[in-house]
Design a protein around this motif. Sequence first.
Motif, mmCIF file in Angstrom:
data_model
loop_
_atom_site.group_PDB
_atom_site.id
_atom_site.type_symbol
_atom_site.label_atom_id
_atom_site.label_comp_id
_atom_site.label_asym_id
_atom_site.label_seq_id
_atom_site.Cartn_x
_atom_site.Cartn_y
_atom_site.Cartn_z
ATOM 1 N N ILE A 1 2.078 13.134 2.778
ATOM 2 C CA ILE A 1 2.570 12.159 3.754
ATOM 3 C C ILE A 1 4.087 12.057 3.674
ATOM 4 C CG2 ILE A 1 2.580 9.695 4.314
ATOM 5 C CD1 ILE A 1 -0.382 9.626 3.630
ATOM 6 N N VAL A 2 4.635 12.037 2.467
ATOM 7 C CA VAL A 2 6.089 12.014 2.296
ATOM 8 C C VAL A 2 6.706 13.243 2.953
ATOM 9 C CG1 VAL A 2 7.977 12.116 0.618
ATOM 10 C CG2 VAL A 2 6.000 10.641 0.182
ATOM 11 N N SER A 3 6.067 14.386 2.773
ATOM 12 C CA SER A 3 6.566 15.643 3.350
ATOM 13 C C SER A 3 6.554 15.591 4.875
ATOM 14 C CB SER A 3 5.718 16.807 2.843
ATOM 15 O OG SER A 3 6.173 18.027 3.391
ATOM 16 N N VAL B 1 9.513 4.885 0.516
ATOM 17 C CA VAL B 1 8.148 4.364 0.570
ATOM 18 C C VAL B 1 7.736 3.954 -0.841
ATOM 19 C CG1 VAL B 1 7.390 5.696 2.588
ATOM 20 C CG2 VAL B 1 7.250 6.711 0.303
ATOM 21 N N ALA B 2 6.582 3.313 -0.949
ATOM 22 C CA ALA B 2 6.051 2.986 -2.272
ATOM 23 C C ALA B 2 5.833 4.276 -3.045
ATOM 24 C CB ALA B 2 4.740 2.215 -2.131
ATOM 25 N N SER B 3 6.120 4.269 -4.334
ATOM 26 C CA SER B 3 6.181 5.501 -5.122
ATOM 27 C C SER B 3 4.860 6.266 -5.208
ATOM 28 C CB SER B 3 6.685 5.193 -6.538
ATOM 29 O OG SER B 3 5.811 4.302 -7.193
ATOM 30 N N TYR C 1 10.630 -5.991 -9.754
ATOM 31 C CA TYR C 1 10.184 -4.616 -9.524
ATOM 32 C C TYR C 1 11.313 -3.686 -9.926
ATOM 33 C CZ TYR C 1 13.116 -3.947 -5.365
ATOM 34 O OH TYR C 1 14.182 -3.787 -4.520
ATOM 35 N N ASP C 2 11.021 -2.419 -10.105
ATOM 36 C CA ASP C 2 12.027 -1.429 -10.473
ATOM 37 C C ASP C 2 12.214 -0.475 -9.297
ATOM 38 O OD1 ASP C 2 13.523 0.688 -11.437
ATOM 39 O OD2 ASP C 2 12.579 0.683 -13.410
ATOM 40 N N PRO C 3 13.287 -0.649 -8.512
ATOM 41 C CA PRO C 3 13.479 0.195 -7.333
ATOM 42 C C PRO C 3 13.474 1.689 -7.647
ATOM 43 C CG PRO C 3 15.060 -1.609 -7.343
ATOM 44 C CD PRO C 3 14.383 -1.616 -8.675
ATOM 45 N N MET C 4 14.046 2.067 -8.790
ATOM 46 C CA MET C 4 14.133 3.487 -9.125
ATOM 47 C C MET C 4 12.766 4.091 -9.434
ATOM 48 S SD MET C 4 17.263 4.223 -8.665
ATOM 49 C CE MET C 4 17.461 5.824 -9.450
ATOM 50 N N LYS C 5 11.834 3.261 -9.897
ATOM 51 C CA LYS C 5 10.507 3.764 -10.240
ATOM 52 C C LYS C 5 9.458 3.472 -9.170
ATOM 53 C CE LYS C 5 11.104 3.463 -15.277
ATOM 54 N NZ LYS C 5 10.613 2.814 -16.524
ATOM 55 N N GLU C 6 9.623 2.356 -8.467
ATOM 56 C CA GLU C 6 8.578 1.920 -7.544
ATOM 57 C C GLU C 6 8.851 2.257 -6.086
ATOM 58 O OE1 GLU C 6 6.622 -1.928 -8.504
ATOM 59 O OE2 GLU C 6 8.182 -2.086 -10.051
ATOM 60 N N LEU C 7 10.035 2.772 -5.807
ATOM 61 C CA LEU C 7 10.338 3.266 -4.460
ATOM 62 C C LEU C 7 10.623 4.759 -4.528
ATOM 63 C CD1 LEU C 7 12.713 0.504 -3.018
ATOM 64 C CD2 LEU C 7 10.344 0.946 -2.366
ATOM 65 N N LYS C 8 10.027 5.503 -3.601
ATOM 66 C CA LYS C 8 10.239 6.952 -3.552
ATOM 67 C C LYS C 8 11.042 7.290 -2.301
ATOM 68 C CE LYS C 8 7.878 11.418 -3.412
ATOM 69 N NZ LYS C 8 8.753 11.947 -4.459
ATOM 70 N N PRO C 9 12.223 7.901 -2.448
ATOM 71 C CA PRO C 9 13.007 8.275 -1.269
ATOM 72 C C PRO C 9 12.276 9.315 -0.424
ATOM 73 C CG PRO C 9 14.318 8.453 -3.285
ATOM 74 C CD PRO C 9 12.903 8.278 -3.699
ATOM 75 N N VAL C 10 12.296 9.106 0.875
ATOM 76 C CA VAL C 10 11.750 10.076 1.819
ATOM 77 C C VAL C 10 12.864 10.972 2.336
ATOM 78 C CG1 VAL C 10 10.628 10.374 4.067
ATOM 79 C CG2 VAL C 10 9.846 8.582 2.506
ATOM 80 N N PRO D 1 0.822 -1.217 0.000
ATOM 81 C CA PRO D 1 0.000 0.000 0.000
ATOM 82 C C PRO D 1 0.856 1.268 0.000
ATOM 83 C CG PRO D 1 -0.805 -1.571 1.629
ATOM 84 C CD PRO D 1 0.523 -2.087 1.154
ATOM 85 N N ALA D 2 0.495 2.211 -0.858
ATOM 86 C CA ALA D 2 1.235 3.483 -0.952
ATOM 87 C C ALA D 2 0.608 4.492 -0.005
ATOM 88 C CB ALA D 2 1.218 3.988 -2.391
ATOM 89 N N ASP D 3 0.714 4.192 1.305
ATOM 90 C CA ASP D 3 0.050 5.030 2.296
ATOM 91 C C ASP D 3 0.993 5.615 3.339
ATOM 92 O OD1 ASP D 3 0.690 2.753 3.716
ATOM 93 O OD2 ASP D 3 -1.384 2.094 4.016
ATOM 94 N N GLY D 4 2.297 5.341 3.207
ATOM 95 C CA GLY D 4 3.276 5.901 4.127
ATOM 96 C C GLY D 4 3.452 5.139 5.425
ATOM 97 N N TYR D 5 2.676 4.085 5.630
ATOM 98 C CA TYR D 5 2.766 3.337 6.881
ATOM 99 C C TYR D 5 3.871 2.287 6.872
ATOM 100 C CZ TYR D 5 -1.396 5.514 8.779
ATOM 101 O OH TYR D 5 -2.283 6.431 9.286
ATOM 102 N N THR D 6 4.446 2.014 5.701
ATOM 103 C CA THR D 6 5.549 1.068 5.612
ATOM 104 C C THR D 6 6.685 1.693 4.815
ATOM 105 O OG1 THR D 6 3.969 -0.766 5.603
ATOM 106 C CG2 THR D 6 6.223 -1.272 4.984
#
Length: 323
Positions: free
Chosen positions: A264-266, A256-258, A109-118, A84-89
């Motif tokens: 939430i990321v902020s 987090v998930a992209s 999976y593609d880490p560069m596309k599917e993970l968003k750095p916080v 889930p792209a909800d910031g809880y994981t």
Amino acid sequence: MLKQLIHPLLVTGLLAASLCAQAQDVFPSRPVKIVVPYAAGGPADLLARGVAEKLGPRLGQPVVVENKPGAGGHTGAEQVAKGPADGYTLVLATIAHNGAVALYPKLRYDPMKELKPVILLAEAPSILIVKQDLPAKSVQELLALARAQPGKLTYGSAGNGSAMHMAAELFRYMSKVDYVHVPYRGGAPAMADLLGGQIDMLFESLGTAHPQLKSGKVRALAVTGTSRSPSLPDVPTVAEAGVPGYSSVPWYTLSVASGTPAAIVSKLNAELNVVLKDKDLVQRWDGLGIMALGGTPADAQKRNEAETSKWTAVINAANIKLD
């Protein structure tokens, strides 16, 4: 009659939208999890637990750490990316996800596309350590030993594509010597086998290596950064010790998930920046040779892109393949 029916529906819709907005405003409303994609006891685990301890009170919710090793760190990271792209994981991402993806042409999976750095969490130069009875007390002696016995010396790592693996492969490529790679499911089991004499050497994080160095159970040959560590001023850099131009500094991000909402990321980024300035945390990490970083999600993304470019070039030039 129609007017009377529409009015309550409009009110209900507006109320639902309001409740949804309020739910986003109060993030988090339940526990947050940090997935460490390596075994407990290693450097990534150490960092995650230090952050979780300080982040929980700031978020007003427990922050738990879950170790999920496998596939050189990609099992746990894929779980977060596909979740889930909800910031809880969040996942504590390393060079395996942010720099050495060229090693894995068949990732699911593609880490560069599917993970968003916080946030850019920390960086920590590693240290080249060897088992106590290895007849090499310097990098030059280690190189001589390796050249006299090509393909016989062994080095451990936290898994294919891990910082430990890439530091050792860069060393092998630049020094033109041959070693045997023994990948583990995390840094802790690799260290256990070094202490037990099953492998000959490790490129370990300073923080994890310090207790073993103090006990005299392993020997330090060189640090991997561009300058000596203040905590080990008598230990030269790899470049000083015999491999000119060598430098490998592991860095860590929380991602987090992209598809996670920007708000939430902020929020996570803001709270983590406060955590990374916590005096107790900074003092603890300083003593382990770990530098707390911080900054914006864009800063972390920029570092990831630069490191990916660097390590892809190294992987291709050295023809490094998974074993």
